[in-house]
Design an enzyme around this catalytic site. Structure first.
Site, PDB file in Angstrom:
ATOM      1  CG  ASN A 151      12.741 -42.966  -7.552  1.00 25.89           C
ATOM      2  OD1 ASN A 151      12.451 -43.627  -6.928  1.00 25.89           O
ATOM      3  ND2 ASN A 151      14.270 -43.909  -7.107  1.00 25.89           N
ATOM      4  CD1 TRP A 152       9.481 -37.845  -5.273  1.00 31.31           C
ATOM      5  CD2 TRP A 152       7.787 -38.008  -5.869  1.00 31.31           C
ATOM      6  NE1 TRP A 152       9.130 -37.113  -5.470  1.00 31.31           N
ATOM      7  CE2 TRP A 152       7.519 -36.932  -5.706  1.00 31.31           C
ATOM      8  CE3 TRP A 152       5.771 -38.074  -5.025  1.00 31.31           C
ATOM      9  CZ2 TRP A 152       7.120 -35.480  -6.291  1.00 31.31           C
ATOM     10  CZ3 TRP A 152       4.998 -37.450  -5.487  1.00 31.31           C
ATOM     11  CH2 TRP A 152       5.326 -35.502  -5.970  1.00 31.31           C
ATOM     12  CE  LYS A 153      14.643 -44.980  -3.292  1.00 28.82           C
ATOM     13  NZ  LYS A 153      16.197 -45.602  -3.070  1.00 28.82           N
TER      14      LYS A 153
ATOM     15  CD  GLU B 153      15.684 -48.903  -3.826  1.00 30.24           C
ATOM     16  OE1 GLU B 153      14.238 -48.952  -4.195  1.00 30.24           O
ATOM     17  OE2 GLU B 153      16.484 -48.164  -3.171  1.00 30.24           O
TER      18      GLU B 153
ATOM     19  N   GLY C 140      20.592 -44.757  -0.090  1.00 29.98           N
ATOM     20  CA  GLY C 140      19.574 -45.228   1.096  1.00 29.98           C
ATOM     21  C   GLY C 140      20.105 -45.733   2.579  1.00 29.98           C
TER      22      GLY C 140
ATOM     23  CB  SER D 258      23.559 -41.169   0.677  1.00 33.70           C
ATOM     24  OG  SER D 258      22.735 -42.221   1.202  1.00 33.70           O
TER      25      SER D 258
ATOM     26  N   GLY E  12      16.961 -40.030  -4.429  1.00 32.13           N
ATOM     27  CA  GLY E  12      15.889 -40.785  -3.120  1.00 32.13           C
ATOM     28  C   GLY E  12      15.386 -40.076  -1.918  1.00 32.13           C
ATOM     29  N   GLY E  13      15.571 -40.225  -0.421  1.00 36.18           N
ATOM     30  CA  GLY E  13      15.651 -39.827   0.243  1.00 36.18           C
ATOM     31  C   GLY E  13      14.844 -38.738   0.615  1.00 36.18           C
TER      32      GLY E  13
HETATM   33  C1  PEP Z   1      17.633 -43.730  -5.190  1.00 36.19           C
HETATM   34  O1  PEP Z   1      17.051 -44.644  -4.273  1.00 36.19           O
HETATM   35  O2  PEP Z   1      17.774 -43.663  -6.769  1.00 36.19           O
HETATM   36  C2  PEP Z   1      19.025 -43.245  -3.926  1.00 36.19           C
HETATM   37  C3  PEP Z   1      19.701 -42.320  -4.830  1.00 36.19           C
HETATM   38  O3  PEP Z   1      18.192 -42.584  -3.195  1.00 36.19           O
HETATM   39  P1  PEP Z   1      19.045 -41.701  -2.127  1.00 36.19           P
HETATM   40  O4  PEP Z   1      19.191 -40.658  -2.525  1.00 36.19           O
HETATM   41  O5  PEP Z   1      17.876 -41.832  -0.739  1.00 36.19           O
HETATM   42  O6  PEP Z   1      20.159 -43.066  -1.792  1.00 36.19           O
END
Ligand code: PEP
Length: 249
Positions: A9-11, A95, A171, A211, A232-233
């Site tokens: 998920n590049w957001k 989010e 995140g 995370s 995500g990140g």
């Molecule tokens: C997400 O936004 O779906 C997510 C899991 O982010 P992160 O891996 O950065 O916690």
């Protein structure tokens, strides 16, 4: 046997060229141990679709409208996403639930539209920290499951990917322990079995998100009911994303 899925998920990150470069590196991975999807921002879907064409890496969107057409300024419909080559769509990310006021009912409407268009929804559920600390995790996640996936036939349920994403872990660098995650995943699989049957429960893909990094991915995905990750990140660089793919069992 469930084949793991790793979805990035590049957001609202990367740009047209950096996103295309990341996708070019991901498609070069030979014999991946998992299905892979990348979910760029809407405006880069077409560019990334060009890069993914002919590969096994699938394209996903981060959101979709619950409407088909009409006066919904700024929205993008599920049919439009299919036209761009999407196979997946993330629905009900925390989010969007917490910052943008998306309710379970809206999430459910989006899930039904996505299925009607031929997309596989990745439906996010997960509790706030206060809810975990007050012992409400299972009640919250069950309620989100019930309402967000209301009215689905057994065939529709087979298309659903569930993503358990504890909000306090997204995140933040705080990851759920493998035991904490496994308990919720097992409970979600039970919910699927109670509502449908054990065959559908056993084939349902339930991702963990929050995370996930190369150093915790193997242990998380080693749990019996964790079938991959929504990342995500760590999906923003090829090295970390591909290390997570490689950590799949
Ligand atoms: C997400 O936004 O779906 C997510 C899991 O982010 P992160 O891996 O950065 O916690």
């Amino acid at each position: 046997m469930r084949r793991p899925l790793i979805a990035g998920n590049w957001k609202m990150n990367l740009r047209r060229e950096s996103g295309a470069a990341l996708a070019r590196t991901i498609v070069q991975l030979r014999s991946p141990k998992a299905d892979i999807a990348v979910c760029p921002p809407f405006v880069y879907l077409e560019k990334v679709a060009d890069v993914l064409r002919g590969s096994t890496v699938e394209l996903g969107a981060q959101n979709a409208s619950q409407f088909d057409d009409g006066a919904y300024t700024g929205e993008v419909s599920c049919e439009m996403l299919v036209e761009l080559g999407c196979r997946y769509v993330i629905v009900g990310h925390s989010e969007r639930r917490t910052v943008l006021g998306e309710t379970d009912e809206i999430v459910n409407a989006k899930v039904l539209k996505a299925l009607a268009a031929g997309l596989r929804p990745i439906v996010c559920v997960g509790e706030h920290l206060a809810e975990r600390e007050s012992g409400q995790t299972f009640a919250v996640v069950r309620r989100q499951f019930e309402r967000s996936l209301a009215g689905l036939s057994a065939d529709q349920m087979k298309q659903i990917v569930i993503a358990y994403e504890p909000i306090w872990a997204i995140g933040t660098g705080k990851v759920a322990t493998p035991k904490q995650a496994q308990e919720v995943h097992a409970d979600l699989r039970n919910q699927v079995e109670n509502r449908y049957n054990s065959a559908i429960a056993q084939q349902s893909i339930i991702l963990y998100g929050g995370s996930v990094k190369p150093d915790n991915a193997a242990e998380l995905m080693g749990q019996p009911d964790i079938d991959g990750a929504l990342v995500g990140g760590a999906s923003l660089t090829a090295a970390t994303f591909l290390a997570i793919v490689d950590a799949c069992h």
